[in-house]
Design a protein around this motif. Structure first.
Motif, short mmCIF file in Angstrom:
data_model
loop_
_atom_site.label_atom_id
_atom_site.label_comp_id
_atom_site.label_asym_id
_atom_site.label_seq_id
_atom_site.Cartn_x
_atom_site.Cartn_y
_atom_site.Cartn_z
N ASN A 153 0.83 -1.20 0.00
CA ASN A 153 0.00 0.00 0.00
C ASN A 153 0.88 1.26 0.00
O ASN A 153 0.61 2.21 -0.74
CB ASN A 153 -0.94 -0.02 1.21
CG ASN A 153 -2.05 0.99 1.09
OD1 ASN A 153 -2.66 1.12 0.05
ND2 ASN A 153 -2.29 1.71 2.16
N GLY B 182 2.45 1.58 -3.41
CA GLY B 182 1.48 2.12 -4.36
C GLY B 182 1.33 3.63 -4.23
O GLY B 182 1.29 4.35 -5.24
N LYS B 183 1.26 4.12 -3.00
CA LYS B 183 1.17 5.56 -2.76
C LYS B 183 2.40 6.29 -3.30
O LYS B 183 2.30 7.37 -3.88
CB LYS B 183 1.06 5.85 -1.26
CG LYS B 183 -0.28 5.56 -0.66
CD LYS B 183 -0.23 5.89 0.84
CE LYS B 183 -1.42 5.35 1.58
NZ LYS B 183 -1.30 5.56 3.03
N LYS C 258 2.34 6.52 -7.04
CA LYS C 258 1.38 7.56 -7.42
C LYS C 258 1.99 8.94 -7.24
O LYS C 258 1.85 9.83 -8.09
CB LYS C 258 0.08 7.43 -6.61
CG LYS C 258 -0.93 8.53 -6.87
CD LYS C 258 -1.39 8.60 -8.32
CE LYS C 258 -2.46 9.65 -8.49
NZ LYS C 258 -2.70 10.00 -9.88
N ILE D 152 -2.18 -3.14 -6.36
CA ILE D 152 -2.36 -2.14 -5.30
C ILE D 152 -2.01 -0.75 -5.81
O ILE D 152 -2.71 0.22 -5.51
CB ILE D 152 -1.57 -2.54 -4.04
CG1 ILE D 152 -2.27 -3.76 -3.41
CG2 ILE D 152 -1.48 -1.38 -3.06
CD1 ILE D 152 -1.66 -4.29 -2.15
N THR D 153 -0.99 -0.64 -6.64
CA THR D 153 -0.64 0.66 -7.22
C THR D 153 -1.78 1.19 -8.08
O THR D 153 -2.10 2.39 -8.04
CB THR D 153 0.66 0.53 -8.05
OG1 THR D 153 1.72 0.11 -7.18
CG2 THR D 153 1.03 1.85 -8.71
N TYR E 270 -4.50 3.58 -6.80
CA TYR E 270 -4.22 5.01 -6.66
C TYR E 270 -4.35 5.75 -7.98
O TYR E 270 -4.56 6.96 -7.99
CB TYR E 270 -2.82 5.21 -6.04
CG TYR E 270 -2.81 4.71 -4.62
CD1 TYR E 270 -3.38 5.48 -3.60
CD2 TYR E 270 -2.32 3.46 -4.29
CE1 TYR E 270 -3.42 5.02 -2.31
CE2 TYR E 270 -2.35 2.99 -3.00
CZ TYR E 270 -2.91 3.78 -2.01
OH TYR E 270 -2.96 3.31 -0.72
#
Length: 192
Positions: free
Chosen positions: A36, A39-40, A43, A67-68, A71
């Motif tokens: 997570n 992924g953030k 982004k 998960i990426t 975003y």
């Protein structure tokens, strides 16, 4: 990404032959909370780029890419390493060589999942010699789509893949770049 570097130092295992084993949190057992944060970070790093789709390769890249993609609010497509009866229609393919598995694969994507003019973000767990990323770029180009960038979780900076991709004018964002590893002392040196 300090969180990732700390995790590599704590749980990574260095094996002879420049192999960094991170299977207890990245590419066998998956730490979804870490994914997570990864992924953030992707982004954040690609916030200035229009992304229509994320492309990865089976199997280790799938969890990270999925998960990426949350975003970016886009779908994920993964290149398969073998033909199956479920694949139909026109296929796009490329030959890649796996550094870890020491073998060549033909990776394939159904052409209906990559559209001309789309901006495709490539996501993968490792970058060593750059073969997988180059193969995925070849597939994107064959689809008449654009490589928006390449997001890598761990790059082996002492191998030539990152330089090769960057010298081709591709934007590569690696969350942790390993400049050296020592199997005897189990230490990792990161690029700052």
């Amino acid at each position: 990404m300090e969180l990732l570097k700390e995790r590599i130092r704590k749980d990574g295992v260095i094996k002879e032959g420049n192999v960094l084993k991170v299977d207890n949190f990245l590419n066998h057992q998956m730490d979804v909370e870490l994914f997570n944060e990864i992924g953030k970070e992707f982004k954040r790093r690609f916030a200035d780029v229009k992304v229509d789709r994320i492309l990865t390769i089976e199997a280790s890249g799938i969890g990270i890419a999925a998960i990426t993609a949350q975003y970016f609010h886009v779908p994920v497509v993964f290149a398969k390493k073998s033909q199956s009866i479920n694949l139909d229609g026109t296929m796009l393919s490329a030959q890649i060589e796996s550094f870890t598995h020491k073998r060549r694969y033909e990776v394939i994507v159904a052409s209906r999942f990559l559209n001309p003019g789309e901006n495709v973000l490539i996501i993968d767990d490792f970058l060593a010699n750059g073969c997988a990323a180059l193969g995925l770029c070849e597939i994107v180009e064959a689809a008449h789509a654009n490589v928006a960038g390449i997001g890598i979780v761990i790059e082996k900076g002492f191998q030539h893949g990152g330089k090769l991709l960057r010298d081709k004018g591709l934007r590569v964002e690696s969350l942790a770049i390993v400049d050296g590893m020592d199997a005897a002392t189990q230490t990792v040196q990161f690029r700052e």
